[in-house]
Structures are given as structure tokens and as C-alpha cells.
Design a protein around this motif. Structure first.
Motif, short mmCIF file in Angstrom:
data_model
loop_
_atom_site.label_atom_id
_atom_site.label_comp_id
_atom_site.label_asym_id
_atom_site.label_seq_id
_atom_site.Cartn_x
_atom_site.Cartn_y
_atom_site.Cartn_z
N ARG A 19 -3.29 75.99 67.49
CA ARG A 19 -4.06 77.20 67.04
C ARG A 19 -3.12 78.46 67.33
O ARG A 19 -2.34 78.65 68.22
N PRO A 20 -3.53 79.63 66.70
CA PRO A 20 -2.67 81.03 66.91
C PRO A 20 -2.88 81.32 68.36
O PRO A 20 -3.73 81.16 69.18
N VAL A 22 -1.21 80.48 71.05
CA VAL A 22 -1.14 79.41 72.19
C VAL A 22 0.47 79.50 72.57
O VAL A 22 0.74 79.21 73.80
N GLY A 23 1.19 80.10 71.63
CA GLY A 23 2.71 80.33 72.33
C GLY A 23 3.74 79.56 71.25
O GLY A 23 4.91 79.26 71.89
N LYS A 24 3.18 79.04 70.25
CA LYS A 24 4.31 78.32 69.33
C LYS A 24 5.62 78.84 69.13
O LYS A 24 6.52 78.48 69.53
N SER A 25 5.41 80.18 68.57
CA SER A 25 7.11 80.64 68.31
C SER A 25 7.65 80.87 69.45
O SER A 25 8.89 80.81 69.47
N THR A 26 6.92 81.31 70.51
CA THR A 26 7.68 81.42 71.94
C THR A 26 8.45 80.30 72.26
O THR A 26 9.64 80.29 72.65
N ARG A 101 -4.31 79.09 79.86
CA ARG A 101 -5.22 80.29 80.52
C ARG A 101 -6.63 80.28 79.82
O ARG A 101 -7.49 81.13 80.24
N ASN A 127 0.63 75.20 77.47
CA ASN A 127 1.51 76.59 77.88
C ASN A 127 0.85 77.46 78.71
O ASN A 127 -0.48 77.34 78.97
N LYS A 128 1.61 78.45 78.98
CA LYS A 128 1.28 79.62 79.89
C LYS A 128 1.04 79.24 81.31
O LYS A 128 0.11 79.85 82.14
N ASP A 130 2.50 79.68 84.10
CA ASP A 130 3.56 80.36 84.48
C ASP A 130 4.05 80.23 86.16
O ASP A 130 4.98 80.41 86.71
N SER A 153 5.69 76.63 80.33
CA SER A 153 5.63 78.33 80.25
C SER A 153 6.74 78.67 79.30
O SER A 153 7.82 78.60 79.60
N GLY A 154 6.35 79.02 78.23
CA GLY A 154 7.39 79.69 77.22
C GLY A 154 7.87 80.78 77.77
O GLY A 154 9.08 80.96 77.68
N SER A 155 7.18 81.93 78.25
CA SER A 155 7.73 82.98 78.60
C SER A 155 8.79 82.72 79.85
O SER A 155 9.62 83.68 79.88
P1 GDP Z 1 1.99 81.47 68.26
O1 GDP Z 1 0.87 82.34 67.69
O2 GDP Z 1 1.33 80.11 68.93
O3 GDP Z 1 3.03 81.39 67.83
O4 GDP Z 1 2.09 82.65 69.89
P2 GDP Z 1 3.13 83.47 70.36
O5 GDP Z 1 4.36 82.50 70.39
O6 GDP Z 1 3.43 84.34 69.23
O7 GDP Z 1 2.53 83.82 71.55
C1 GDP Z 1 1.30 84.46 71.57
C2 GDP Z 1 1.22 85.44 72.83
O8 GDP Z 1 1.45 84.68 73.94
C3 GDP Z 1 2.38 86.28 73.12
O9 GDP Z 1 1.87 87.53 73.64
C4 GDP Z 1 3.50 85.72 74.23
O10 GDP Z 1 4.17 86.76 74.74
C5 GDP Z 1 2.37 85.08 74.80
N1 GDP Z 1 3.00 83.82 75.55
C6 GDP Z 1 3.80 82.90 74.82
N2 GDP Z 1 4.23 82.01 76.12
C7 GDP Z 1 3.69 82.24 77.24
C8 GDP Z 1 3.68 82.05 78.58
O11 GDP Z 1 4.34 80.85 78.72
N3 GDP Z 1 2.73 82.63 79.60
C9 GDP Z 1 2.36 83.65 79.25
N4 GDP Z 1 1.69 84.38 80.22
N5 GDP Z 1 2.49 84.20 77.84
C10 GDP Z 1 2.77 83.36 76.79
#
Ligand code: GDP
Ligand code: GDP
Length: 444
Positions: A19-20, A22-26, A101, A127-128, A130, A153-155
Motif C-alpha cells: 500500500r502507499p 510503506v516505502g516502496k520507492s525508497t 511502524r 520496512n521502517k 530503523d 529500513s529503506g531510509s
Molecule cells: P511508497 O509510497 O510505498 O513508495 O513510499 P515512499 O518510498 O515514498 O516512502 C513513504 C515515506 O516513508 C517517505 O516519507 C519516506 O521517507 C519514509 N520511509 C521510507 N522508508 C523508511 C524507513 O526505512 N524508515 C523510516 N522511518 N521512514 C521511511
């Protein structure tokens, strides 16, 4: 480097769904890393970062970020459902991404329901996560029914190795080269409605074209193999060109994704333009991908029958195409009509020539004579009192032809001089229809 490196292998495909937010693009960006794309340097071309290649240990693969496929005005859950279907259709392995989270949500359960029905291997990632203290958040996700969740953890770039190890376990074992080396593989790319399917039918309907029966073989059933005058061809991804059933198949990102995958498997790419409509940005973008991928290219202007013309029309349109596609100056242009079949018969000889040039190897001694003559005619550039010295040039690869110039200082080989050398090489050997690459290396 040798010829084996030029053989196009079919790489396994990983798709990321979830779902949106969650960090897919990260995660996608972490996996593919920062790749510099020359397509981004072509004005007006922005990169769709939903499909790219990645590497992990000995594995090469492609990754799709299904979150980047924007399905029009569909409701939220329908969007996620369609994205999961893209993953099921296109991927060998699916990474199901969730957010540690927030715990398991109803939308996660929806995604899970669709994925249960597929036969594709699923790797569940949370994901997340950290830091190590957060690890216990993953236990909730066992309830989704996909086994042990992998914390990432994508970030922070944590856990990605474990995730890719797990994904790689499910890569198909026999995804080797898909057709024999003597088969010319080509694809037709272009916007919807330019006439790609009509062109395929016109080509396959040609006299003396013998369409092969691929039923019962392991080959990809979306391709159309045939022979003509004893030469073997495959039109790559013909089915993908025709199918227009599902909602997501009409989205731009999805058609770009299909085009990229077809380009990857092709020797020659036919960039199809609609003569009635002229060139728009999307045409440039698609052509840019084929160029960047180092494939041979023929520009096909279809629907020539529908254009009102006088004796200047063809020249004028040709000039316009050249202006728009500066980076494709090597690509021949053919004006034809899938409808009336006019000049359809000229297409296969052009594909043959482009394909031969794409695989051409030149003699080293002749090559060095050409380069030395070029240097005598137009002395090498200097920079801060240092002059470029060219010692020796050699062709290191085919598909596309790739040359290494051994020099005193590689930084001194500026773009404009490299262009000059490319032009001299083209004047001497032709290479019509194929990009060529030139690299400078310091002589040790
Ligand atoms: P998508 O919609 O699934 O593609 O999600 P995004 O990659 O755009 O990430 C959504 C939000 O989650 C952004 O603000 C990211 O910075 C944040 N995010 C992504 N990966 C992590 C992570 O590993 N830890 C934390 N704390 N935030 C993350
Ligand atoms: P695709 O979406 O690129 O595969 O395009 P199609 O092959 O489905 O063609 C789109 C439309 O253009 C159809 O209505 C075709 O009949 C029409 N078309 C295709 N080729 C030609 C052509 O050479 N001349 C004319 N006048 N129409 C064409």
C-alpha cells in the motif's frame, strides 16, 4: 571484455508491491542505486523510475516499483489491487512491503488476498525497522501468512542484503539466453495507436514470410518467430503490443514498462511514429530508452498513406525527425503504411543491415589507420598545456560496437573530440542503424 558479454540474458524480475507510503520507492531506489541515465540529458525527457536493473552478489536482475504505476481515478483499493496484478503478471519474485511502524492494516490484508491467488513466490518485508530495538514489530506480520517477515529500513539501508538473498533464492534457474544467436530479435515501440500491431500483421502477412509454430516449446509465447528468405527473426513481445484488456494496460507508465522490457530483449528496435500526428515528447522518451540501451534502431514513420503530401513533404518530415532525435542521427528512417503495405517490404532489409552493423567487428589495423588519419587532420585537444595523446584503439565488444581508445590522460578526450572520432569511424565503416560507444583508458 569479449563477445559473450554482449549476449543479452533474460534477467529475473522482482516487483515491489504494497500500500502507499510503506516505502516502496525508497527501497526501489536503494536497490537500483544511483544510476546516471543519459536519457535525462536529452531535453524534455524525464526518467520514469519505476523499472531499473540491480545487482546483488552474483545476481543481475530488474526491479519494478509498482507503486509508480498511477491507475487514473480508480479508488484507493482498486489502485493497489491493479498494482499487485502488474506484479503478478510481470515478476518472477514479488516483494510484499509493509510498514512496521503501523502494524498490519486492512489494506495490507487486501494486498495479501490478491497475492495468495498467485503462484509467484512472495517475500514479505517489514520496512521502517530503523534500529534493532524495533525488531519485535515484525511479529505481527506473521499473520499475513507469508512466513517469516524480513525487517528492513529503506531510509537507513538496513536488511537489504537479507531481503535480496531471500528474493534470489526464488529466481528461475533456467533464465538463460532466450533465442539462438543467429536469430534477429526485434521489437516495435511507440505510443498507443501509432500502428504497431498493424505493422506486425503487415510484416507477418508478407509473401514468403513463414510464421513458426511455437506451441509446445518453452519459448516465451508472447513472441512471434518467423523466417524470411532463410533468415530467422523473432518479433519480441507481440502479445504485449496487442493486449489492451486490463485497466492498467492503458496507463502510460505500464506501456513504458512493457517497452523497456521489450527493448532489453531486442537486437533491433523499430521506433514507430505516426505520420499524421508528428512527434511528441513521449516518442522521444521511448526512443531515448532504446538508444541508451545500446540497441540498433530503425525509425519507422507509419500511416504515410494518411498524409496529404507533395514532393517536399517527406524531406520536411525527415528534417523534423532529425531535429527532434538528434541523438539518433545513425538511425535510418523509413516512411511506410501498414494499411496499404506500401514499402513494408523495405523494412526487413533495413532490420538486417542494422542488425549486421550492430554486431560488426572491424579490423584493428584498419581502425588504427583511420584514427591516426583523423588525428593528422584534426589535432588532438589540449587542456592547461597538456595535449591528448592517442596511442592505440581497439574494438572491445559488439552489440553495440564498443571501442577503447588508449590515451595519456582520459580526461583530455572531451565530448567534441570523441564525437569527431565517432564520425570518422562511421565514415570509414558505416555502422548505419547502430549506436557506437567510445571509452578512453589510460595506457599503463
Ligand atoms: P511508497 O509510497 O510505498 O513508495 O513510499 P515512499 O518510498 O515514498 O516512502 C513513504 C515515506 O516513508 C517517505 O516519507 C519516506 O521517507 C519514509 N520511509 C521510507 N522508508 C523508511 C524507513 O526505512 N524508515 C523510516 N522511518 N521512514 C521511511
Ligand atoms: P498500436 O496501438 O500501436 O498497436 O496501433 P494499431 O495497430 O492498433 O493501430 C491503431 C489504429 O491505426 C487502427 O485503427 C489502425 O487501423 C490504424 N492504422 C494502423 N496503421 C495504419 C496505416 O498505415 N495507415 C492508416 N491510415 N491507419 C493505420
Amino acid at each position: 571484455m569479449d563477445e559473450r558479454m554482449a549476449i543479452i540474458l533474460v534477467k529475473p524480475v522482482i516487483a515491489i508491491v504494497g500500500r502507499p507510503n510503506v516505502g516502496k520507492s525508497t527501497i526501489f531506489n536503494r536497490i537500483v542505486g544511483e544510476r546516471i541515465s543519459i536519457v535525462e540529458d536529452i531535453p524534455g525527457v524525464t526518467r520514469d523510475r519505476i523499472y531499473s536493473s540491480g545487482e546483488w552478489l552474483t545476481h543481475d536482475f530488474n526491479v519494478i516499483d509498482t507503486g509508480g504505476i498511477d491507475i487514473g481515478d480508480e479508488p484507493f483499493l482498486e489502485q493497489i489491487r491493479q498494482q499487485a496484478e502488474v506484479a503478478i503478471d510481470e515478476a518472477d519474485v514479488i516483494i510484499f512491503l509493509t510498514n512496521g511502524r503501523e502494524g498490519v492494516t486492512a489494506a495490507d490484508e487486501e494486498v495479501a488476498k490478491i497475492l495468495y491467488k498467485s503462484k509467484k513466490p512472495i517475500v514479505l518485508a517489514v520496512n521502517k525497522i530503523d534500529n534493532p530495538e524495533m525488531r519485535e514489530q515484525i511479529y505481527d506480520f506473521y499473520s499475513l501468512g507469508f512466513g517469516e517477515p524480513i525487517p528492513v529500513s529503506g531510509s537507513h539501508g538496513l536488511g537489504l542484503g537479507d531481503l535480496l538473498d531471500e528474493a534470489a533464492k526464488h529466481f528461475p534457474k533456467n533464465k538463460g539466453q532466450d533465442y539462438d544467436a543467429d536469430v534477429i530479435k526485434f521489437s516495435l515501440i511507440g505510443r498507443p495507436n501509432v500502428g504497431k500491431s498493424s505493422l506486425v500483421n503487415a510484416i507477418l502477412g508478407e509473401e514468403r514470410v513463414i510464421v513458426s509454430d511455437i506451441a509446445g516449446t518453452t519459448r516465451d509465447a508472447v513472441d512471434s518467430p518467423y523466417t524470411y528468405n532463410g533468415d530467422k527473426y523473432v518479433i519480441i513481445d507481440t502479445a504485449g503490443m496487442r493486449k489492451k484488456g486490463k485497466v492498467y494496460e492503458s496507463t502510460e507508465k505500464y506501456s513504458v514498462l512493457r517497452a523497456l522490457r521489450a527493448i532489453e530483449r531486442s537486437d533491433v528496435v523499430l521506433v514507430v511514429i505516426n505520420a499524421e500526428e508528428g512527434i511528441i515528447e513521449q516518442d522521444k522518451k521511448i526512443a531515448g530508452y532504446a538508444h541508451e540501451a545500446g540497441r540498433a534502431i530503425v525509425i519507422v514513420v507509419n500511416k504515410w498513406d494518411a498524409v496529404e503530401k507533395d514532393e517536399k513533404t517527406m524531406k520536411e518530415l525527415e528534417q523534423k525527425i532529425r531535429e527532434h532525435f538528434l541523438f539518433l542521427s545513425y538511425a535510418p528512417i523509413v516512411f511506410l503504411s501498414a494499411k496499404t503495405k506500401k514499402r513494408i517490404h523495405t523494412l526487413l532489409p533495413m532490420i538486417n543491415t542494422a542488425s549486421e552493423n550492430h554486431a560488426m567487428r572491424v579490423e584493428t589495423s584498419v581502425l588504427n589507420d583511420i584514427i591516426m588519419d583523423a588525428v593528422a587532420m584534426n589535432p588532438t585537444p589540449t587542456d592547461k598545456g597538456r595535449r591528448l595523446k592517442i596511442y592505440y584503439t581497439t574494438q572491445v565488444a559488439v552489440k553495440p560496437p564498443t571501442f577503447v581508445v588508449f590515451v595519456n590522460e582520459p580526461e583530455l578526450l572531451h565530448f567534441s573530440y570523441e564525437r569527431f572520432l565517432e564520425n570518422r569511424i562511421r565514415e570509414a565503416f558505416g555502422f548505419e542503424g547502430t549506436p557506437i560507444k567510445i571509452y578512453a583508458r589510460e595506457r599503463k
